[in-house]
Design a protein around this motif. Structure first.
Motif, PDB file in Angstrom:
ATOM      1  N   ARG A  48       1.700   3.022  -3.324  1.00  0.00           N
ATOM      2  CA  ARG A  48       0.695   3.868  -3.991  1.00  0.00           C
ATOM      3  C   ARG A  48       0.682   3.645  -5.515  1.00  0.00           C
ATOM      4  O   ARG A  48       0.816   4.585  -6.304  1.00  0.00           O
ATOM      5  N   ARG A  94       0.819  -1.214   0.000  1.00  0.00           N
ATOM      6  CA  ARG A  94       0.000   0.000   0.000  1.00  0.00           C
ATOM      7  C   ARG A  94       0.848   1.257   0.000  1.00  0.00           C
ATOM      8  O   ARG A  94       0.497   2.265  -0.625  1.00  0.00           O
ATOM      9  N   GLN A  95       1.967   1.214   0.705  1.00  0.00           N
ATOM     10  CA  GLN A  95       2.844   2.386   0.780  1.00  0.00           C
ATOM     11  C   GLN A  95       3.409   2.781  -0.585  1.00  0.00           C
ATOM     12  O   GLN A  95       3.793   3.935  -0.788  1.00  0.00           O
ATOM     13  N   ALA A 106      -1.167   2.968  -8.831  1.00  0.00           N
ATOM     14  CA  ALA A 106      -2.530   3.305  -9.276  1.00  0.00           C
ATOM     15  C   ALA A 106      -3.323   2.080  -9.704  1.00  0.00           C
ATOM     16  O   ALA A 106      -4.516   1.961  -9.401  1.00  0.00           O
TER      17      ALA A 106
END
Length: 369
Positions: free
Chosen positions: A91, A88-89, A93
């Protein structure tokens, strides 16, 4: 004398097999300096991951470089570390993260994760990628191009294993060598041959085929799931291809002998279909072909020593191509008899664990029967 002759004849026969399992002919690599500009909106990557916080970043970074509009689904198989948080870190798309449902009876964790991911795929092609696999730029585009060019429905690549530790340098080239002996790539890739196999770390498959074979549920308890999947696909009349690749790399390291031992023991007896008869035959064959020539070097008979030297010469020459492919020195050929003895011991470990009620173990899970 009889054993010496049988050993030498075995090596001569192996060297002259029409499909040459020891040769390096089936090789895939993305073009050097390939760009990651081609749109990949026809593909979805499924990455099953369990406790991969240390390496998942490298895998996902290599996927980002492949090209725009590539969809990625990470299926977290109930990790107990920071796998999800690490992903998740970043990011990304086009990254979607799915938390796996509890493991149903009869399923392996990886296949259950892949089945949940498969149900979310809406693209014509699906790439199955292990969480420890790092791709060079341009690999996915090159995979897609080969599928189009050769009319393939299923293509899998044997990742280059980590070879940083001494045990890896000794054992991992031989791991691939023995895999090629068990599943000759030329036979795998021949449409009329019955042999089917795959290297599960990197597999590109038509999404519709996964549905047609009943999804991963059709192989849900398979220990050697990649080969089971290849058999299911090939049995449908689809064209498959398996090859070595330098541009696909496993970043999972094995620093200790025990780690490699457990990795091999996880599936070795399953390769023999849990058959005591095949285990005995395998043991006798390994002793005759790999270890007897060493013992016969000390014979007082000149002819026996000559036959032993002939066996060892062919043994080393047939091992040399895989060492060259991985940029290893020819000197590692001298260790092949020792390596064969170690792999035989790993196979017996696998059998003993099975007889004690353990079918396989992986990632902190023990699967019993």
């Amino acid at each position: 004398m009889l054993l010496a002759g049988l050993s030498t004849l075995s090596w001569i026969g192996f060297a002259f097999l029409p499909w040459r399992p020891w040769a390096i002919r089936e090789v895939f690599d993305a073009a050097v300096g390939a760009s990651g500009e081609a749109a990949l909106d026809e593909l979805t990557v499924l990455v099953p991951a369990r406790n991969e916080a240390e390496i998942i970043r490298r895998t996902l970074q290599s996927l980002i470089k492949q090209g725009p509009r590539l969809k990625i689904i990470l299926i977290d198989d109930n990790s107990e570390d920071a796998t999800v948080e690490t992903a998740r870190q970043m990011r990304i798309a086009d990254l979607r993260i799915i938390r796996s449902e509890p493991l149903p009876p009869g399923w392996s964790g990886k296949l259950w994760a892949l089945e949940q991911g498969r149900l979310q795929v809406a693209t014509p092609y699906t790439l199955l990628l292990d969480a420890d696999i790092e791709l060079d730029q341009g690999v996915i585009s090159a995979l897609r191009d080969r599928v189009y060019r050769q009319g393939l429905s299923f293509i899998s690549l044997m990742a280059t294993p980590s070879m940083s530790s001494g045990w890896e340098k000794l054992l991992m080239p031989a791991f691939v060598y023995f895999f090629k002996v068990l599943y000759p790539f030329g036979q795998v890739n021949a449409p009329l041959a019955r042999v089917a196999a795959a290297a599960g770390g990197c597999v590109l498959v038509e999404t519709r085929l996964l549905a047609e074979i009943g999804g991963f549920e059709s192989i849900k308890s398979a220990v050697i799931d990649d080969c089971a999947l290849a058999r299911r696909v090939k049995s449908q009349g689809s064209k498959i291809w398996l090859g070595l690749a330098r541009s696909v790399n496993s970043v999972r390291g094995y620093q200790r002998l025990k780690e490699i031992w457990d990795m091999v023991a996880r599936t070795a007896f399953a390769q023999l279909r849990y058959s005591v008869g095949l285990l005995i035959l395998c043991t006798l064959a390994m002793l005759l072909v790999y270890l007897a020539p060493i013992a016969m070097l000390g014979s007082s008979g000149t002819l026996i020593r000559c036959l032993a030297l002939a066996s060892l010469t062919i043994m080393f020459l047939t091992y040399l191509p895989i060492l060259r492919f991985y940029n290893r020195s020819w000197g590692w050929t001298l260790g092949l008899p020792l390596v064969a003895a170690l792999f035989l011991a790993m196979t017996w470990t696998s059998a003993i664990r099975y007889w004690r009620g353990e079918r396989t173990r992986w990632k902190g899970r023990v699967y019993r029967y």
